[in-house]
Motif scaffolding. Structure first.
Motif, short mmCIF file in Angstrom:
data_model
loop_
_atom_site.label_atom_id
_atom_site.label_comp_id
_atom_site.label_asym_id
_atom_site.label_seq_id
_atom_site.Cartn_x
_atom_site.Cartn_y
_atom_site.Cartn_z
N LEU A 289 50.42 29.89 47.01
CA LEU A 289 51.26 29.48 45.87
C LEU A 289 52.66 30.05 46.06
O LEU A 289 52.83 31.24 46.31
CB LEU A 289 50.65 30.01 44.57
N THR A 290 53.65 29.17 45.99
CA THR A 290 55.03 29.60 46.09
C THR A 290 55.76 29.23 44.81
O THR A 290 55.76 28.07 44.41
CB THR A 290 55.73 28.93 47.30
N LEU A 291 56.34 30.21 44.18
CA LEU A 291 57.15 29.97 42.98
C LEU A 291 58.57 30.33 43.32
O LEU A 291 58.86 31.45 43.70
CB LEU A 291 56.65 30.83 41.81
N GLU A 292 59.45 29.35 43.21
CA GLU A 292 60.83 29.56 43.66
C GLU A 292 61.78 29.06 42.58
O GLU A 292 61.55 28.02 41.98
CB GLU A 292 61.03 28.75 44.94
N GLY A 293 62.84 29.78 42.35
CA GLY A 293 63.83 29.37 41.36
C GLY A 293 63.14 28.97 40.08
O GLY A 293 63.31 27.89 39.55
N TYR A 294 62.33 29.88 39.60
CA TYR A 294 61.35 29.54 38.61
C TYR A 294 61.72 30.10 37.27
O TYR A 294 62.26 31.19 37.17
CB TYR A 294 60.04 30.19 39.09
N SER A 295 61.45 29.35 36.21
CA SER A 295 61.64 29.98 34.91
C SER A 295 60.35 29.95 34.13
O SER A 295 59.71 28.91 34.01
CB SER A 295 62.79 29.32 34.14
N PHE A 296 59.96 31.11 33.66
CA PHE A 296 58.69 31.24 32.97
C PHE A 296 58.80 30.78 31.52
O PHE A 296 59.42 31.45 30.70
CB PHE A 296 58.24 32.71 32.94
N CYS A 297 58.22 29.71 31.20
CA CYS A 297 57.96 29.24 29.83
C CYS A 297 58.99 29.66 28.76
O CYS A 297 60.11 30.02 29.04
CB CYS A 297 56.56 29.65 29.43
N ASN A 298 58.58 29.57 27.54
CA ASN A 298 59.43 29.98 26.41
C ASN A 298 59.45 31.50 26.28
O ASN A 298 58.56 32.18 26.75
CB ASN A 298 58.86 29.42 25.10
N ASP A 299 60.47 31.98 25.61
CA ASP A 299 60.58 33.42 25.44
C ASP A 299 59.36 34.03 24.79
O ASP A 299 58.98 35.16 25.08
CB ASP A 299 61.82 33.75 24.59
N ALA A 300 58.76 33.27 23.88
CA ALA A 300 57.65 33.82 23.11
C ALA A 300 56.32 33.77 23.88
O ALA A 300 55.33 34.35 23.47
CB ALA A 300 57.52 33.07 21.80
N ASP A 301 56.29 33.04 25.00
CA ASP A 301 55.04 32.91 25.76
C ASP A 301 54.91 34.05 26.77
O ASP A 301 55.88 34.60 27.23
CB ASP A 301 55.02 31.60 26.54
N THR A 302 53.69 34.35 27.09
CA THR A 302 53.48 35.25 28.22
C THR A 302 52.91 34.42 29.37
O THR A 302 52.31 33.37 29.17
CB THR A 302 52.51 36.40 27.89
N PHE A 303 53.10 34.94 30.56
CA PHE A 303 52.75 34.17 31.74
C PHE A 303 51.79 34.98 32.59
O PHE A 303 52.00 36.17 32.81
CB PHE A 303 54.03 33.89 32.54
N CYS A 304 50.73 34.36 33.04
CA CYS A 304 49.88 35.08 33.98
C CYS A 304 49.34 34.15 35.05
O CYS A 304 49.22 32.94 34.86
CB CYS A 304 48.78 35.86 33.26
N ILE A 305 49.11 34.72 36.20
CA ILE A 305 48.59 33.94 37.31
C ILE A 305 47.12 34.34 37.49
O ILE A 305 46.82 35.47 37.85
CB ILE A 305 49.37 34.22 38.61
N THR A 306 46.26 33.41 37.19
CA THR A 306 44.83 33.65 37.36
C THR A 306 44.31 32.59 38.29
O THR A 306 44.53 31.40 38.06
CB THR A 306 44.11 33.52 36.01
N ASN A 307 43.71 33.01 39.35
CA ASN A 307 43.16 32.02 40.28
C ASN A 307 42.10 32.69 41.15
O ASN A 307 42.31 33.77 41.68
CB ASN A 307 44.28 31.44 41.15
N SER A 308 40.99 32.00 41.29
CA SER A 308 39.85 32.62 41.96
C SER A 308 39.88 32.44 43.48
O SER A 308 39.00 32.93 44.17
CB SER A 308 38.56 32.04 41.40
N SER A 309 40.86 31.71 44.02
CA SER A 309 40.86 31.49 45.47
C SER A 309 42.17 31.89 46.16
O SER A 309 42.22 31.97 47.38
CB SER A 309 40.56 30.03 45.77
N LEU A 310 43.20 32.15 45.38
CA LEU A 310 44.54 32.37 45.95
C LEU A 310 44.58 33.56 46.91
O LEU A 310 44.14 34.65 46.59
CB LEU A 310 45.54 32.61 44.81
N SER A 311 45.12 33.32 48.12
CA SER A 311 45.23 34.45 49.04
C SER A 311 46.69 34.82 49.35
O SER A 311 46.97 35.94 49.72
CB SER A 311 44.45 34.18 50.33
N ILE A 312 47.60 33.87 49.23
CA ILE A 312 49.00 34.18 49.51
C ILE A 312 49.87 33.77 48.32
O ILE A 312 49.81 32.64 47.87
CB ILE A 312 49.50 33.46 50.79
N LEU A 313 50.64 34.72 47.83
CA LEU A 313 51.53 34.44 46.70
C LEU A 313 52.96 34.75 47.11
O LEU A 313 53.25 35.84 47.59
CB LEU A 313 51.12 35.28 45.49
N LYS A 314 53.83 33.75 46.96
CA LYS A 314 55.24 33.98 47.29
C LYS A 314 56.07 33.76 46.04
O LYS A 314 55.95 32.73 45.39
CB LYS A 314 55.70 33.01 48.38
#
Lengths: 181, 269
Positions: free
Chosen positions: B187-212
């Motif tokens: 998973l690559t997240l680039e030039g990314y903006s996380f949701c609304n100010d009031a939201d929280t963001f989390c990355i949950t995934n049962s197979s992910l091995s590489i995170l960029k």
């Protein structure tokens, strides 16, 4: 495990036979199959008969390519710059090389030469492409025959998007092919 | 005399079609007038490459005609689109075509003046069960593209998003977009903006091995949820050039994993 023999005998399209480092030749899946599955190439008498697309000149080019990429520890940048120089040859040889690499199932080289050929074809008019590759034009004489069937409205519609790209004759041909397929 | 040989015609159809896979689709179609043999070769091209920069009117007409005339029994492998002013029905048409023709790799870059994806676009993409890699995003001069808050890509292995945002909706839940991508490995997240100010963001995934996680990330620190669950994460690559502070925040966010003894590599470039 069977010991690897250092050399393998290959016979090219002109019936000449030569000895080649097995490690290098094994890069070509077709040669690899002949050696492993059929036990060929171990002596001059049972030389591997290469497909007719592989002339001695092409074999030598292909082996150069394999020899370079076989060396471990080269950086991607080095490999890329070698590849770029490697395909800087005239279009006729580039076609021959593509054909030879394809017959040996050497996919990385087929990709490399195909990309180079694509770059030559892209952005050119059909006439320019025919000129470069000496392609005979066997279509022009059919234009009038097919033209009779064309629905004018479709042509107008299609003209607006093909317009300005090619010469007039070719526009009609392109349109015809869209209309009749 | 030797020089006049037509070597291109010596190549088998499959190789000529392979050459076409490296060309933009407009030029691919133009090869149909080269000779009789080339008449129908283009219909079997497996890579479609549309770039509509400066040719918006052309592409809006060309794309539907091309799709209607391409050989329908030939699967699609790669689809690369640079969208400049594409009409929404065209994007829907492309997405539908990709799903119906077993597309495997999709790369969609939208450019300036882009007004958002049609609502049917993502549901169509989710129905494309041959898709293994997706690159999606918009250029930095555009506002981020809003994505559905959950991505249902059951076969996707590689996902690269740039300049996108997720929206938690009215109740401002924790946004957890990747939990339904059950075979995702990179998973690559680039030039990314996380949701609304009031939201929280989390990355949950049962197979992910590489995170960029790459540059230009816009978020406030308290938006990163500490409930990230990535049991198979092996490699983390964080490149945040603009703000060293943000690097430490992201690194801290993922620290959670290191405590649990996972192998991790982190890079600051």
């Amino acid at each position: 495990m069977k010991m690897m023999k250092p050399y393998v005998w290959l016979q090219t399209s002109d019936d000449s036979i030569q000895q080649v480092e097995q490690e290098i030749a094994m890069f070509c899946p077709l040669i690899c199959q002949e050696i492993i599955q059929k036990g060929m190439g171990s002596s001059k008498n049972c030389a591997i008969c290469l497909p007719q697309q592989v002339s001695p000149a092409m074999l030598s080019l292909i082996l150069d390519y394999c020899r370079f990429h076989q060396v471990p520890g080269r950086s991607n940048k080095e490999r890329k710059s070698y590849d770029e120089k490697f395909v800087r040859i005239d279009t006729e040889r580039l076609c021959e090389l593509t054909s030879a690499a394809d017959s040996l199932q050497l996919k990385p080289l087929v990709d490399l030469t195909s990309r180079a050929l694509a770059r030559i074809i892209e952005g050119k008019t059909p006439e320019e492409i025919r000129d470069i590759f000496h392609l005979p034009d066997d279509l022009t004489e059919n234009v009038e025959v097919e033209e009779e069937h064309v629905d004018d409205r479709s042509v107008d519609d299609l003209l607006s998007f093909i317009n300005g790209n090619d010469g007039g004759k070719l526009n009609i041909l392109t349109i015809l092919i869209f209309v009749f397929t | 005399e030797e020089e006049e040989k037509d070597r291109l015609s010596d190549l088998p159809d499959a190789v000529l079609q392979h050459i076409m896979n490296f060309m933009n689709t407009r030029d691919v179609v133009r090869t149909c007038v080269l000779s009789k043999r080339w008449n129908n070769l283009w219909k079997h091209v497996t890579t479609l490459s549309f770039s509509s920069l400066g040719k918006v009117l052309f592409y809006n007409k060309f794309v539907p005609k091309f799709l209607a005339n391409r050989d329908a029994s030939t699967s699609l492998i790669d689809l690369n689109i640079e969208v400049y002013g594409f009409k929404a029905p065209n994007l829907t048409r492309i997405a539908k075509y990709a799903a119906q023709h077993n597309a495997q790799h999709l790369e969609i870059t939208t450019q300036y003046n882009f007004r958002g994806m049609p609502t049917s676009f993502f549901p169509l993409m989710f129905s494309c069960h041959s898709l293994t890699s997706l690159v999606f995003g918009t250029c930095v001069s555009n506002p981020p593209i809003k994505l559905p808050k959950s991505l249902f890509f059951p076969t996707l292995k590689t996902l690269h998003l740039f300049n996108v945002r997720f929206d938690g909706g009215i109740d401002h839940h924790c946004v957890e977009p990747f939990s339904a991508c059950s075979v995702l490995s990179t998973l690559t997240l680039e030039g990314y903006s996380f949701c609304n100010d009031a939201d929280t963001f989390c990355i949950t995934n049962s197979s992910l091995s590489i995170l960029k996680i790459w540059d230009n990330i816009i978020f406030s620190d308290d938006q990163l949820s500490s409930t990230c669950d990535l049991p198979f994460l092996e490699e983390v690559n964080i490149k945040i050039l603009s703000s060293p502070m943000k690097y430490s925040v992201v690194a801290g966010w993922l620290q959670y994993k290191r405590v649990r003894g996972e192998r991790q590599r982190e890079h600051v470039n």
